[in-house]
Design a protein around this motif. Structure first.
Motif, short mmCIF file in Angstrom:
data_model
loop_
_atom_site.label_atom_id
_atom_site.label_comp_id
_atom_site.label_asym_id
_atom_site.label_seq_id
_atom_site.Cartn_x
_atom_site.Cartn_y
_atom_site.Cartn_z
N GLN A 1 0.84 -1.21 0.00
CA GLN A 1 0.00 0.00 0.00
C GLN A 1 0.87 1.25 0.00
OE1 GLN A 1 -3.27 0.68 2.72
NE2 GLN A 1 -3.80 -1.48 2.73
N PHE B 1 -6.60 -3.56 -3.17
CA PHE B 1 -6.28 -2.39 -2.36
C PHE B 1 -5.73 -1.31 -3.26
CE2 PHE B 1 -1.66 -2.81 -2.27
CZ PHE B 1 -1.45 -4.18 -2.44
N GLY C 1 -7.52 -0.12 2.05
CA GLY C 1 -7.36 -1.57 2.08
C GLY C 1 -8.31 -2.29 1.14
#
Ligand SMILES: [Fe+2]
Length: 201
Positions: free
Chosen positions: A42, A102, A150
């Motif tokens: 991420q 994500f 997420g």
């Protein structure tokens, strides 16, 4: 077929990679999902969208249309799917998820309003869901702001300006396998449509 919430029409995601899914542990809490080899984090997607949104020369190549959203597909890091999107005043996505992918997005110009849910919803097995009080979150992302999300994130994104275009950069991993679209009336969320890449062409 109407365009997908974040990536209207045009090139469909090339990959059919299966999204990683969290599974419930015996205790009921989400078990950690091991990252696929070579998958971006991420943080890497967030850094990518920040860097790309700050690239004024690249962002300026996006044609803007007062009547509708415009977009350019980019190569994201480590096989991710990425886009620059232009949002005329008053346009938005409606509520949706990202099919288990994500991602991250950054505002490169103007401002975007994001409404999201601070609750993990079951992804399948329901048509309507009454949200509990206190799960709504709202944030405004002005030029230079970015956020990661997420794989269970549900949100809607809008340009609430009545005069100024917004431009943003988005990245998803894996490339979106599907998106679920919802309508919302008060606290009730209703699943309206599941869209798949072949429908976005
Ligand atoms: Fe989205």
């Amino acid at each position: 077929m109407s365009p997908s919430p974040d990536i209207p029409a045009s090139a469909a995601p090339a990959s059919t990679a299966v999204a990683p899914r969290a599974v419930a542990s015996p205790a009921g809490s989400p078990a950690p999902v091991p990252a696929a080899p070579g998958a971006p984090t991420q943080a890497e997607l967030l850094a990518f969208v920040r860097r790309t949104a700050a690239d004024a020369e690249l962002v300026s190549t996006l044609p803007l249309d007062p009547e509708g959203r415009t977009w350019i597909r980019l190569e994201g890091p480590a096989g991710s799917e990425a886009w620059i999107i232009g949002w005329p005043p008053g346009t938005g996505t409606g509520w949706h998820d990202h099919g288990g992918s994500f991602g991250a997005f950054a505002t490169a110009g103007g401002a975007l309003q994001e409404d999201s849910l601070a609750a993990r919803l079951p992804t399948e097995g329901w048509k309507t869901l009454e949200l509990a009080e206190g799960v709504d979150r709202a944030r405004k992302l002005t030029k230079g702001d970015a956020r990661a999300f997420g794989s269970h994130h549900v949100h809607e994104v809008r340009n609430e300006s009545d005069s100024e275009h917004a431009v943003s950069v988005h990245a998803y991993y894996p490339p979106l396998p599907l998106m679920r679209r919802y309508s919302r009336t008060g606290a009730v969320l209703r699943l309206e449509q599941v869209e798949r890449p072949q429908e976005w062409q």
